[in-house]
Design an enzyme around this catalytic site. Sequence first.
Site, mmCIF file in Angstrom:
data_model
loop_
_atom_site.group_PDB
_atom_site.id
_atom_site.type_symbol
_atom_site.label_atom_id
_atom_site.label_comp_id
_atom_site.label_asym_id
_atom_site.label_seq_id
_atom_site.Cartn_x
_atom_site.Cartn_y
_atom_site.Cartn_z
ATOM 1 N N CYS A 384 9.398 -0.617 -0.536
ATOM 2 C CA CYS A 384 8.622 -0.956 0.657
ATOM 3 C C CYS A 384 8.940 0.011 1.803
ATOM 4 C CB CYS A 384 8.830 -2.424 1.014
ATOM 5 S SG CYS A 384 7.399 -3.067 1.899
ATOM 6 N N HIS A 510 7.419 -5.060 -3.811
ATOM 7 C CA HIS A 510 8.798 -5.531 -4.007
ATOM 8 C C HIS A 510 9.021 -5.933 -5.462
ATOM 9 C CE1 HIS A 510 10.035 -5.988 0.287
ATOM 10 N NE2 HIS A 510 8.727 -6.017 0.460
ATOM 11 N N GLU A 512 11.714 -6.486 -6.936
ATOM 12 C CA GLU A 512 12.854 -7.410 -7.076
ATOM 13 C C GLU A 512 12.423 -8.871 -7.177
ATOM 14 O OE1 GLU A 512 12.029 -5.697 -4.384
ATOM 15 O OE2 GLU A 512 12.533 -6.720 -2.508
HETATM 16 N N1 GLN Z 1 8.076 -2.527 8.013
HETATM 17 C C1 GLN Z 1 7.259 -2.047 6.951
HETATM 18 C C2 GLN Z 1 5.860 -2.604 7.006
HETATM 19 O O1 GLN Z 1 5.605 -3.601 7.623
HETATM 20 C C3 GLN Z 1 7.900 -2.321 5.585
HETATM 21 C C4 GLN Z 1 8.055 -3.781 5.293
HETATM 22 C C5 GLN Z 1 9.008 -4.056 4.166
HETATM 23 O O2 GLN Z 1 9.852 -3.235 3.817
HETATM 24 N N2 GLN Z 1 8.933 -5.233 3.598
HETATM 25 O O3 GLN Z 1 4.963 -2.029 6.422
#
Ligand code: GLN
Length: 537
Positions: A384, A510, A512
Amino acid sequence: MNQTKYIFVTGGVTSSLGKGIIAASLAKLLQARGYRTTIQKFDPYINVDPGTLNPYEHGECYVTDDGAETDLDLGHYERFLNVPTSQANNVTTGRVYLSVIEKERRGEFLGKTVQVVPHITNEIKSRMQLLGQSGNFDIVITEIGGTVGDIESLPYIESVRQLLWELGDENGIVIHLTLVPYLAAAGELKTKPTQHSVKTLMESGIKADILVCRTEHELSDDLRQKLALFCNVKKEAVIQSIDASTIYDVPNLMLEEGLDTVTLKKLGLPEKNSPDLKQWNEFLQKHKNPKHEVNIGLVGKYVELQDSYKSILEAFIHAGAANETKVNIISIHSEHLDVKTAEKHLKGLDGILVAPGFGNRGIEGKIDTVRFARENNIPFLGICLGMQMAVIEFARNILGYADANSTEMNDSTLHPVINLMEEQKNIKNMGGTMRLGAWKCHLKENTLANQIYGATDIMERHRHRYEFNGKYLQDLENAGLTASGINPDTGLVEVVEIKNHPFFIGVQYHPEYKSTVANPHPLFVSFVKAAVEYKNK
Ligand code: GLN
Protein backbone atom coordinates in the site's frame (compact mmCIF):
# COMPACT_ATOMS: atom_id res chain seq x y z
CA MET A 1 -29.77 -29.14 12.71
CA ASN A 2 -32.37 -26.37 12.86
CA GLN A 3 -31.64 -24.27 15.90
CA THR A 4 -28.46 -22.21 15.68
CA LYS A 5 -26.61 -22.37 18.98
CA TYR A 6 -25.07 -19.28 20.54
CA ILE A 7 -21.95 -18.95 22.64
CA PHE A 8 -21.23 -15.59 24.30
CA VAL A 9 -17.69 -14.84 25.41
CA THR A 10 -17.27 -12.18 28.09
CA GLY A 11 -14.11 -10.96 29.79
CA GLY A 12 -13.40 -10.16 33.41
CA VAL A 13 -10.68 -8.75 35.68
CA THR A 14 -8.60 -7.02 32.99
CA SER A 15 -8.58 -6.35 29.28
CA SER A 16 -6.04 -7.94 26.90
CA LEU A 17 -6.66 -11.48 28.13
CA GLY A 18 -7.00 -12.71 24.57
CA LYS A 19 -10.74 -13.29 24.25
CA GLY A 20 -10.32 -13.22 20.48
CA ILE A 21 -7.78 -16.06 20.55
CA ILE A 22 -9.89 -18.16 22.92
CA ALA A 23 -12.98 -17.58 20.75
CA ALA A 24 -11.03 -18.40 17.58
CA SER A 25 -9.51 -21.53 19.16
CA LEU A 26 -12.87 -22.84 20.32
CA ALA A 27 -14.34 -22.10 16.90
CA LYS A 28 -11.44 -23.98 15.30
CA LEU A 29 -12.13 -27.07 17.44
CA LEU A 30 -15.87 -26.97 16.75
CA GLN A 31 -15.19 -26.50 13.04
CA ALA A 32 -12.72 -29.41 13.13
CA ARG A 33 -15.48 -31.56 14.62
CA GLY A 34 -17.72 -30.74 11.66
CA TYR A 35 -19.79 -27.82 12.99
CA ARG A 36 -20.23 -24.78 10.78
CA THR A 37 -19.01 -22.07 13.11
CA THR A 38 -18.53 -18.33 12.90
CA ILE A 39 -17.40 -15.66 15.33
CA GLN A 40 -18.61 -12.09 15.68
CA LYS A 41 -17.34 -9.27 17.84
CA PHE A 42 -19.34 -6.53 19.54
CA ASP A 43 -17.21 -3.55 20.53
CA PRO A 44 -18.52 -1.09 23.12
CA TYR A 45 -16.91 2.09 21.73
CA ILE A 46 -18.75 4.97 20.02
CA ASN A 47 -16.78 5.01 16.76
CA VAL A 48 -19.00 3.56 14.04
CA ASP A 49 -16.04 1.40 13.02
CA PRO A 50 -12.32 1.35 13.87
CA GLY A 51 -11.47 2.87 10.46
CA THR A 52 -11.07 6.33 11.96
CA LEU A 53 -8.94 5.11 14.88
CA ASN A 54 -5.22 5.72 15.04
CA PRO A 55 -3.34 2.36 15.13
CA TYR A 56 -1.80 3.44 18.45
CA GLU A 57 -5.31 3.43 19.92
CA HIS A 58 -6.58 0.11 18.80
CA GLY A 59 -3.96 -1.68 16.73
CA GLU A 60 -4.44 -2.57 13.09
CA CYS A 61 -7.70 -1.95 11.29
CA TYR A 62 -8.62 -5.23 9.59
CA VAL A 63 -10.52 -5.15 6.27
CA THR A 64 -12.95 -7.80 5.04
CA ASP A 65 -13.90 -8.74 1.46
CA ASP A 66 -17.06 -6.64 1.65
CA GLY A 67 -15.01 -3.59 2.61
CA ALA A 68 -15.81 -3.41 6.31
CA GLU A 69 -13.14 -1.76 8.45
CA THR A 70 -13.07 -3.96 11.54
CA ASP A 71 -11.40 -4.95 14.78
CA LEU A 72 -8.18 -6.90 14.44
CA ASP A 73 -9.73 -9.92 16.14
CA LEU A 74 -11.59 -10.61 12.89
CA GLY A 75 -8.17 -11.24 11.41
CA HIS A 76 -7.61 -13.99 13.98
CA TYR A 77 -11.01 -15.49 13.17
CA GLU A 78 -10.14 -15.69 9.47
CA ARG A 79 -6.60 -16.93 10.06
CA PHE A 80 -7.82 -19.72 12.33
CA LEU A 81 -11.00 -20.72 10.48
CA ASN A 82 -10.09 -19.91 6.88
CA VAL A 83 -13.64 -18.63 6.36
CA PRO A 84 -14.18 -15.01 5.28
CA THR A 85 -15.91 -12.61 7.67
CA SER A 86 -17.95 -9.52 6.78
CA GLN A 87 -19.44 -6.34 8.21
CA ALA A 88 -22.01 -8.44 10.10
CA ASN A 89 -19.17 -9.97 12.14
CA ASN A 90 -18.21 -6.68 13.80
CA VAL A 91 -20.65 -4.28 15.41
CA THR A 92 -19.80 -1.25 17.56
CA THR A 93 -21.93 0.85 19.90
CA GLY A 94 -21.58 3.68 17.38
CA ARG A 95 -23.10 1.55 14.63
CA VAL A 96 -25.94 0.41 16.89
CA TYR A 97 -26.82 3.95 17.95
CA LEU A 98 -26.45 5.28 14.40
CA SER A 99 -29.01 2.84 13.08
CA VAL A 100 -31.42 3.39 15.99
CA ILE A 101 -31.18 7.17 15.56
CA GLU A 102 -31.71 6.85 11.80
CA LYS A 103 -34.83 4.77 12.45
CA GLU A 104 -36.04 7.40 14.91
CA ARG A 105 -35.55 10.12 12.28
CA ARG A 106 -37.56 8.08 9.79
CA GLY A 107 -40.37 7.87 12.32
CA GLU A 108 -40.14 4.10 12.62
CA PHE A 109 -40.76 4.11 16.38
CA LEU A 110 -44.25 5.60 15.89
CA GLY A 111 -44.00 8.34 18.47
CA LYS A 112 -42.54 6.19 21.26
CA THR A 113 -39.79 7.42 23.57
CA VAL A 114 -36.61 5.81 22.27
CA GLN A 115 -34.58 4.24 25.11
CA VAL A 116 -31.56 2.07 25.81
CA VAL A 117 -33.96 -0.67 26.92
CA PRO A 118 -35.68 -1.82 24.73
CA HIS A 119 -34.57 0.03 21.57
CA ILE A 120 -30.80 -0.21 21.83
CA THR A 121 -30.94 -3.71 23.30
CA ASN A 122 -33.37 -4.84 20.57
CA GLU A 123 -30.99 -3.51 17.92
CA ILE A 124 -28.09 -5.36 19.59
CA LYS A 125 -30.09 -8.58 19.88
CA SER A 126 -31.18 -8.49 16.26
CA ARG A 127 -27.58 -7.96 15.14
CA MET A 128 -26.39 -10.77 17.42
CA GLN A 129 -28.74 -13.14 15.57
CA LEU A 130 -28.12 -11.91 12.03
CA LEU A 131 -25.46 -14.49 11.09
CA GLY A 132 -27.28 -17.21 13.02
CA GLN A 133 -30.42 -16.60 10.99
CA SER A 134 -28.56 -16.82 7.67
CA GLY A 135 -28.78 -20.61 7.85
CA ASN A 136 -25.04 -20.83 7.16
CA PHE A 137 -23.95 -21.67 10.69
CA ASP A 138 -24.65 -24.27 13.35
CA ILE A 139 -22.86 -22.30 16.03
CA VAL A 140 -22.29 -18.55 16.39
CA ILE A 141 -19.70 -17.35 18.89
CA THR A 142 -20.17 -13.74 20.01
CA GLU A 143 -17.26 -12.02 21.66
CA ILE A 144 -18.24 -9.03 23.81
CA GLY A 145 -15.42 -6.47 23.80
CA GLY A 146 -14.34 -4.76 27.01
CA THR A 147 -14.51 -6.04 30.57
CA VAL A 148 -17.60 -6.96 32.57
CA GLY A 149 -18.51 -4.09 34.86
CA ASP A 150 -17.58 -1.36 32.35
CA ILE A 151 -20.31 1.25 31.90
CA GLU A 152 -20.04 0.85 28.11
CA SER A 153 -20.65 -2.90 28.23
CA LEU A 154 -23.95 -2.74 30.12
CA PRO A 155 -26.35 -2.71 27.13
CA TYR A 156 -24.51 -5.71 25.64
CA ILE A 157 -24.63 -7.69 28.88
CA GLU A 158 -28.35 -6.92 29.21
CA SER A 159 -28.89 -8.00 25.58
CA VAL A 160 -27.06 -11.28 26.25
CA ARG A 161 -29.23 -11.85 29.35
CA GLN A 162 -32.44 -11.31 27.36
CA LEU A 163 -31.26 -13.41 24.46
CA LEU A 164 -30.30 -16.34 26.70
CA TRP A 165 -33.79 -16.18 28.20
CA GLU A 166 -35.42 -16.06 24.77
CA LEU A 167 -33.26 -18.81 23.27
CA GLY A 168 -33.89 -21.20 26.14
CA ASP A 169 -31.66 -23.77 27.84
CA GLU A 170 -29.00 -25.46 25.72
CA ASN A 171 -29.37 -22.90 22.92
CA GLY A 172 -27.14 -20.27 24.45
CA ILE A 173 -24.25 -20.37 26.92
CA VAL A 174 -21.75 -17.95 28.42
CA ILE A 175 -18.02 -18.47 28.59
CA HIS A 176 -16.32 -16.06 30.96
CA LEU A 177 -12.62 -15.41 30.46
CA THR A 178 -10.76 -14.25 33.55
CA LEU A 179 -7.31 -13.86 35.01
CA VAL A 180 -5.96 -15.94 37.87
CA PRO A 181 -2.95 -13.85 38.91
CA TYR A 182 0.17 -15.28 40.56
CA LEU A 183 1.43 -13.40 43.58
CA ALA A 184 5.16 -14.05 43.67
CA ALA A 185 5.56 -12.84 47.27
CA ALA A 186 2.93 -15.30 48.49
CA GLY A 187 3.92 -17.93 45.94
CA GLU A 188 0.25 -18.43 45.16
CA LEU A 189 -2.33 -18.20 42.43
CA LYS A 190 -5.27 -16.05 43.49
CA THR A 191 -8.92 -16.75 42.69
CA LYS A 192 -10.56 -13.71 44.29
CA PRO A 193 -10.54 -11.44 41.20
CA THR A 194 -12.29 -14.23 39.27
CA GLN A 195 -14.87 -14.68 42.03
CA HIS A 196 -15.61 -10.95 41.97
CA SER A 197 -15.88 -10.78 38.23
CA VAL A 198 -18.29 -13.74 38.14
CA LYS A 199 -20.29 -11.96 40.84
CA THR A 200 -20.43 -8.78 38.74
CA LEU A 201 -21.78 -10.86 35.88
CA MET A 202 -24.40 -12.38 38.24
CA GLU A 203 -25.55 -8.91 39.27
CA SER A 204 -26.57 -8.43 35.64
CA GLY A 205 -28.48 -11.69 35.71
CA ILE A 206 -25.96 -13.81 33.85
CA LYS A 207 -24.50 -17.02 35.17
CA ALA A 208 -21.22 -18.11 33.58
CA ASP A 209 -21.44 -21.66 32.24
CA ILE A 210 -17.75 -22.08 31.60
CA LEU A 211 -14.74 -20.28 33.08
CA VAL A 212 -11.60 -19.94 31.05
CA CYS A 213 -8.81 -18.89 33.40
CA ARG A 214 -5.72 -17.19 32.04
CA THR A 215 -2.75 -18.12 34.17
CA GLU A 216 1.04 -18.20 34.18
CA HIS A 217 1.11 -21.43 36.25
CA GLU A 218 -0.82 -24.71 36.21
CA LEU A 219 -4.11 -24.65 38.12
CA SER A 220 -4.04 -27.39 40.75
CA ASP A 221 -6.97 -29.70 41.31
CA ASP A 222 -7.78 -27.94 44.59
CA LEU A 223 -7.79 -24.58 42.94
CA ARG A 224 -10.11 -25.79 40.18
CA GLN A 225 -12.40 -27.19 42.84
CA LYS A 226 -12.40 -23.88 44.69
CA LEU A 227 -13.11 -21.86 41.53
CA ALA A 228 -15.93 -24.25 40.63
CA LEU A 229 -17.56 -24.02 44.05
CA PHE A 230 -17.33 -20.26 44.47
CA CYS A 231 -18.16 -19.39 40.88
CA ASN A 232 -21.01 -21.84 40.64
CA VAL A 233 -19.77 -23.88 37.67
CA LYS A 234 -19.02 -27.60 37.25
CA LYS A 235 -15.40 -28.53 37.87
CA GLU A 236 -15.03 -29.78 34.29
CA ALA A 237 -16.11 -26.28 33.21
CA VAL A 238 -13.06 -24.66 34.82
CA ILE A 239 -10.68 -24.43 31.92
CA GLN A 240 -7.05 -23.45 32.32
CA SER A 241 -5.54 -21.23 29.64
CA ILE A 242 -1.85 -21.15 30.39
CA ASP A 243 0.50 -18.71 28.63
CA ALA A 244 1.55 -20.25 25.31
CA SER A 245 4.64 -19.58 23.21
CA THR A 246 2.47 -19.05 20.13
CA ILE A 247 -1.22 -18.28 19.73
CA TYR A 248 -1.38 -21.20 17.29
CA ASP A 249 -0.86 -23.59 20.23
CA VAL A 250 -4.07 -22.46 21.90
CA PRO A 251 -6.51 -24.73 19.99
CA ASN A 252 -4.52 -27.80 21.09
CA LEU A 253 -4.28 -26.52 24.66
CA MET A 254 -8.06 -25.99 24.71
CA LEU A 255 -8.54 -29.47 23.28
CA GLU A 256 -6.48 -30.97 26.12
CA GLU A 257 -8.56 -29.02 28.63
CA GLY A 258 -11.79 -30.21 27.01
CA LEU A 259 -13.19 -26.75 26.23
CA ASP A 260 -14.88 -28.05 23.10
CA THR A 261 -16.46 -31.11 24.74
CA VAL A 262 -17.78 -29.22 27.75
CA THR A 263 -19.17 -26.57 25.37
CA LEU A 264 -20.96 -29.17 23.24
CA LYS A 265 -22.37 -30.85 26.34
CA LYS A 266 -23.78 -27.56 27.62
CA LEU A 267 -25.30 -26.90 24.20
CA GLY A 268 -26.79 -30.37 24.03
CA LEU A 269 -24.85 -31.21 20.87
CA PRO A 270 -23.12 -34.50 20.03
CA GLU A 271 -19.31 -34.57 20.04
CA LYS A 272 -19.33 -36.11 16.54
CA ASN A 273 -15.86 -37.16 15.39
CA SER A 274 -12.72 -36.12 17.22
CA PRO A 275 -11.41 -32.86 15.76
CA ASP A 276 -9.48 -33.11 12.53
CA LEU A 277 -6.45 -30.92 13.14
CA LYS A 278 -4.09 -32.67 10.72
CA GLN A 279 -3.36 -29.65 8.53
CA TRP A 280 -3.16 -27.38 11.57
CA ASN A 281 -0.62 -29.62 13.29
CA GLU A 282 1.45 -29.95 10.12
CA PHE A 283 1.68 -26.17 10.07
CA LEU A 284 2.71 -26.12 13.77
CA GLN A 285 5.28 -28.82 13.17
CA LYS A 286 6.95 -26.75 10.45
CA HIS A 287 6.60 -23.53 12.41
CA LYS A 288 8.41 -25.04 15.37
CA ASN A 289 11.14 -26.90 13.49
CA PRO A 290 12.58 -24.44 11.00
CA LYS A 291 15.48 -25.44 8.76
CA HIS A 292 16.43 -21.88 7.79
CA GLU A 293 16.40 -18.47 9.40
CA VAL A 294 16.11 -15.00 7.86
CA ASN A 295 16.00 -11.42 9.10
CA ILE A 296 13.35 -9.24 7.52
CA GLY A 297 13.17 -5.51 8.17
CA LEU A 298 9.72 -4.07 8.73
CA VAL A 299 10.00 -0.36 8.06
CA GLY A 300 7.07 1.68 9.28
CA LYS A 301 6.03 4.43 11.60
CA TYR A 302 3.89 2.51 14.06
CA VAL A 303 6.58 -0.04 14.91
CA GLU A 304 6.46 0.66 18.68
CA LEU A 305 3.08 -1.04 18.80
CA GLN A 306 3.23 -4.60 17.46
CA ASP A 307 -0.55 -4.76 17.06
CA SER A 308 -0.39 -2.06 14.37
CA TYR A 309 0.99 -4.59 11.90
CA LYS A 310 -0.76 -7.66 13.29
CA SER A 311 -1.80 -9.26 10.00
CA ILE A 312 1.63 -8.68 8.45
CA LEU A 313 3.36 -10.37 11.39
CA GLU A 314 0.96 -13.31 11.25
CA ALA A 315 1.34 -13.62 7.46
CA PHE A 316 5.10 -14.00 8.04
CA ILE A 317 4.42 -16.82 10.51
CA HIS A 318 2.32 -18.65 7.90
CA ALA A 319 4.87 -17.99 5.15
CA GLY A 320 7.76 -18.93 7.44
CA ALA A 321 6.18 -22.32 8.15
CA ALA A 322 5.52 -22.87 4.44
CA ASN A 323 9.26 -22.32 3.83
CA GLU A 324 10.35 -24.14 7.02
CA THR A 325 12.04 -20.88 7.93
CA LYS A 326 12.24 -18.88 11.11
CA VAL A 327 11.44 -15.31 10.13
CA ASN A 328 12.87 -12.72 12.51
CA ILE A 329 11.10 -9.42 12.08
CA ILE A 330 13.36 -6.46 12.74
CA SER A 331 11.16 -3.41 13.35
CA ILE A 332 12.71 -0.21 12.06
CA HIS A 333 11.18 3.20 12.63
CA SER A 334 11.11 5.04 9.31
CA GLU A 335 11.58 8.37 11.11
CA HIS A 336 15.03 7.27 12.26
CA LEU A 337 16.24 6.57 8.78
CA ASP A 338 17.67 8.57 5.87
CA VAL A 339 20.07 8.07 2.97
CA LYS A 340 23.07 8.49 5.26
CA THR A 341 21.90 6.08 7.95
CA ALA A 342 20.11 3.60 5.67
CA GLU A 343 23.11 1.33 5.50
CA LYS A 344 23.49 1.23 9.27
CA HIS A 345 19.84 0.31 9.80
CA LEU A 346 19.32 -2.00 6.85
CA LYS A 347 22.61 -3.85 6.38
CA GLY A 348 22.45 -7.54 7.05
CA LEU A 349 18.75 -7.86 6.32
CA ASP A 350 17.65 -10.63 3.97
CA GLY A 351 14.47 -8.85 2.97
CA ILE A 352 12.83 -5.47 3.44
CA LEU A 353 9.14 -4.68 3.77
CA VAL A 354 7.89 -1.11 3.66
CA ALA A 355 4.65 -1.00 5.58
CA PRO A 356 1.26 0.59 4.93
CA GLY A 357 0.50 3.90 6.58
CA PHE A 358 -0.95 7.37 6.41
CA GLY A 359 0.45 10.89 6.51
CA ASN A 360 3.79 12.58 6.24
CA ARG A 361 5.70 11.37 9.27
CA GLY A 362 8.66 9.13 8.43
CA ILE A 363 7.91 9.22 4.73
CA GLU A 364 11.38 10.19 3.45
CA GLY A 365 12.85 7.32 5.48
CA LYS A 366 10.57 4.94 3.64
CA ILE A 367 11.68 6.31 0.26
CA ASP A 368 15.35 5.96 1.24
CA THR A 369 14.66 2.41 2.39
CA VAL A 370 13.22 1.52 -1.02
CA ARG A 371 16.29 2.96 -2.69
CA PHE A 372 18.60 0.90 -0.51
CA ALA A 373 16.68 -2.31 -1.29
CA ARG A 374 16.57 -1.55 -5.01
CA GLU A 375 20.25 -0.62 -5.36
CA ASN A 376 21.51 -3.49 -3.23
CA ASN A 377 19.31 -6.16 -4.80
CA ILE A 378 17.70 -7.01 -1.45
CA PRO A 379 14.29 -8.71 -1.74
CA PHE A 380 11.67 -5.98 -1.35
CA LEU A 381 7.95 -5.98 -0.70
CA GLY A 382 6.02 -2.71 -0.53
CA ILE A 383 2.47 -2.80 0.77
CA CYS A 384 0.00 0.00 0.00
CA LEU A 385 1.88 3.11 1.15
CA GLY A 386 5.04 0.99 0.70
CA MET A 387 4.14 0.45 -2.97
CA GLN A 388 3.44 4.18 -3.39
CA MET A 389 6.88 4.95 -1.94
CA ALA A 390 8.47 2.52 -4.39
CA VAL A 391 6.87 4.41 -7.27
CA ILE A 392 8.04 7.75 -5.87
CA GLU A 393 11.57 6.48 -5.32
CA PHE A 394 11.76 5.21 -8.89
CA ALA A 395 10.41 8.47 -10.29
CA ARG A 396 12.89 10.51 -8.27
CA ASN A 397 16.06 8.50 -8.67
CA ILE A 398 15.65 6.82 -12.06
CA LEU A 399 13.48 9.29 -13.96
CA GLY A 400 15.12 12.26 -12.23
CA TYR A 401 11.87 13.90 -11.08
CA ALA A 402 13.46 15.19 -7.90
CA ASP A 403 10.22 16.44 -6.36
CA ALA A 404 8.07 13.41 -7.30
CA ASN A 405 5.65 12.69 -4.50
CA SER A 406 2.17 11.64 -3.48
CA THR A 407 -0.28 14.51 -3.17
CA GLU A 408 -1.03 13.11 0.29
CA MET A 409 2.43 14.38 1.34
CA ASN A 410 2.87 17.38 -0.98
CA ASP A 411 -0.10 18.64 -2.94
CA SER A 412 1.89 21.17 -4.93
CA THR A 413 4.48 18.73 -6.33
CA LEU A 414 5.11 19.11 -10.07
CA HIS A 415 5.26 15.32 -10.37
CA PRO A 416 2.28 13.82 -8.52
CA VAL A 417 3.06 10.20 -9.38
CA ILE A 418 0.59 9.17 -6.67
CA ASN A 419 -2.57 11.23 -6.41
CA LEU A 420 -6.22 11.24 -5.44
CA MET A 421 -8.76 9.74 -7.80
CA GLU A 422 -11.43 12.14 -9.06
CA GLU A 423 -14.10 10.36 -6.96
CA GLN A 424 -12.08 10.97 -3.81
CA LYS A 425 -11.52 14.69 -4.35
CA ASN A 426 -14.79 15.98 -2.95
CA ILE A 427 -15.11 13.55 -0.07
CA LYS A 428 -15.54 15.32 3.27
CA ASN A 429 -16.57 12.38 5.44
CA MET A 430 -13.49 10.42 6.53
CA GLY A 431 -15.22 7.28 7.83
CA GLY A 432 -15.71 4.38 5.42
CA THR A 433 -14.91 6.41 2.29
CA MET A 434 -11.57 4.98 1.17
CA ARG A 435 -11.25 2.40 -1.61
CA LEU A 436 -12.13 -0.57 0.55
CA GLY A 437 -12.58 -4.32 0.30
CA ALA A 438 -11.93 -6.85 -2.45
CA TRP A 439 -11.17 -5.64 -5.99
CA LYS A 440 -10.23 -7.57 -9.08
CA CYS A 441 -6.71 -7.44 -10.43
CA HIS A 442 -5.36 -8.79 -13.70
CA LEU A 443 -1.73 -9.90 -13.67
CA LYS A 444 0.35 -9.63 -16.83
CA GLU A 445 1.74 -12.91 -18.04
CA ASN A 446 5.40 -13.67 -17.45
CA THR A 447 5.77 -11.14 -14.68
CA LEU A 448 7.00 -11.84 -11.16
CA ALA A 449 3.48 -11.25 -9.85
CA ASN A 450 2.03 -13.76 -12.31
CA GLN A 451 4.66 -16.30 -11.35
CA ILE A 452 4.08 -15.77 -7.60
CA TYR A 453 0.32 -16.25 -7.81
CA GLY A 454 0.36 -18.89 -10.54
CA ALA A 455 -2.71 -17.11 -11.87
CA THR A 456 -3.67 -14.13 -13.99
CA ASP A 457 -6.84 -13.05 -12.22
CA ILE A 458 -6.91 -12.42 -8.50
CA MET A 459 -8.96 -10.56 -5.90
CA GLU A 460 -7.26 -8.62 -3.12
CA ARG A 461 -8.41 -6.29 -0.37
CA HIS A 462 -7.76 -2.56 -0.39
CA ARG A 463 -7.77 0.31 2.07
CA HIS A 464 -6.43 3.57 0.68
CA ARG A 465 -7.41 6.87 -0.88
CA TYR A 466 -4.46 7.58 -3.16
CA GLU A 467 -3.56 5.80 -6.39
CA PHE A 468 -0.81 5.36 -8.96
CA ASN A 469 -1.21 8.29 -11.37
CA GLY A 470 -1.78 6.77 -14.82
CA LYS A 471 -0.29 9.87 -16.46
CA TYR A 472 3.18 8.62 -15.52
CA LEU A 473 2.65 4.99 -16.48
CA GLN A 474 4.44 5.21 -19.83
CA ASP A 475 7.44 7.12 -18.45
CA LEU A 476 7.89 4.75 -15.56
CA GLU A 477 7.49 1.63 -17.70
CA ASN A 478 9.98 2.93 -20.25
CA ALA A 479 12.47 3.40 -17.43
CA GLY A 480 12.02 -0.19 -16.18
CA LEU A 481 9.21 -0.18 -13.63
CA THR A 482 6.60 -2.70 -14.81
CA ALA A 483 2.94 -2.27 -13.93
CA SER A 484 2.29 -5.98 -13.64
CA GLY A 485 -1.16 -5.88 -12.06
CA ILE A 486 -4.04 -3.76 -13.35
CA ASN A 487 -7.61 -3.45 -12.16
CA PRO A 488 -9.56 -4.69 -15.21
CA ASP A 489 -12.55 -2.43 -14.47
CA THR A 490 -10.84 0.87 -13.71
CA GLY A 491 -7.40 0.49 -15.29
CA LEU A 492 -5.77 1.44 -11.98
CA VAL A 493 -2.26 0.09 -11.38
CA GLU A 494 -2.29 -2.38 -8.49
CA VAL A 495 1.14 -4.04 -8.73
CA VAL A 496 4.54 -2.72 -9.75
CA GLU A 497 7.82 -4.58 -10.09
CA ILE A 498 11.36 -4.13 -11.38
CA LYS A 499 12.76 -6.59 -13.91
CA ASN A 500 16.48 -6.63 -13.25
CA HIS A 501 16.19 -7.19 -9.53
CA PRO A 502 15.87 -10.62 -7.87
CA PHE A 503 12.63 -9.75 -6.04
CA PHE A 504 11.16 -6.27 -6.02
CA ILE A 505 7.41 -5.92 -5.85
CA GLY A 506 4.96 -3.32 -4.62
CA VAL A 507 1.23 -3.91 -4.21
CA GLN A 508 -1.45 -1.27 -3.76
CA TYR A 509 -3.58 -3.78 -1.86
CA HIS A 510 -3.08 -5.57 1.47
CA PRO A 511 -2.15 -9.23 0.89
CA GLU A 512 -1.69 -9.74 4.65
CA TYR A 513 -5.46 -9.69 5.26
CA LYS A 514 -5.92 -12.86 3.25
CA SER A 515 -3.15 -15.01 4.71
CA THR A 516 -4.41 -17.90 6.84
CA VAL A 517 -2.91 -21.01 8.41
CA ALA A 518 -4.61 -23.14 5.76
CA ASN A 519 -3.72 -20.74 2.92
CA PRO A 520 -0.48 -18.86 3.52
CA HIS A 521 -0.42 -15.89 1.15
CA PRO A 522 1.67 -16.54 -2.00
CA LEU A 523 3.28 -13.09 -1.91
CA PHE A 524 4.59 -13.63 1.62
CA VAL A 525 5.59 -17.21 0.84
CA SER A 526 7.59 -16.09 -2.22
CA PHE A 527 9.07 -13.13 -0.37
CA VAL A 528 10.39 -15.35 2.44
CA LYS A 529 11.68 -17.81 -0.16
CA ALA A 530 13.52 -14.96 -1.91
CA ALA A 531 14.98 -13.88 1.43
CA VAL A 532 16.28 -17.41 2.09
CA GLU A 533 17.84 -17.49 -1.39
CA TYR A 534 19.37 -14.04 -0.91
CA LYS A 535 20.91 -15.13 2.37
CA ASN A 536 22.35 -18.33 0.92
CA LYS A 537 23.77 -16.67 -2.15
N1 GLN B 1 -1.98 6.72 2.80
C1 GLN B 1 -2.08 5.98 1.59
C2 GLN B 1 -3.42 6.18 0.91
O1 GLN B 1 -4.38 6.57 1.52
C3 GLN B 1 -1.79 4.49 1.81
C4 GLN B 1 -2.78 3.83 2.71
C5 GLN B 1 -2.31 2.51 3.24
O2 GLN B 1 -1.12 2.21 3.25
N2 GLN B 1 -3.21 1.70 3.72
O3 GLN B 1 -3.53 5.94 -0.27
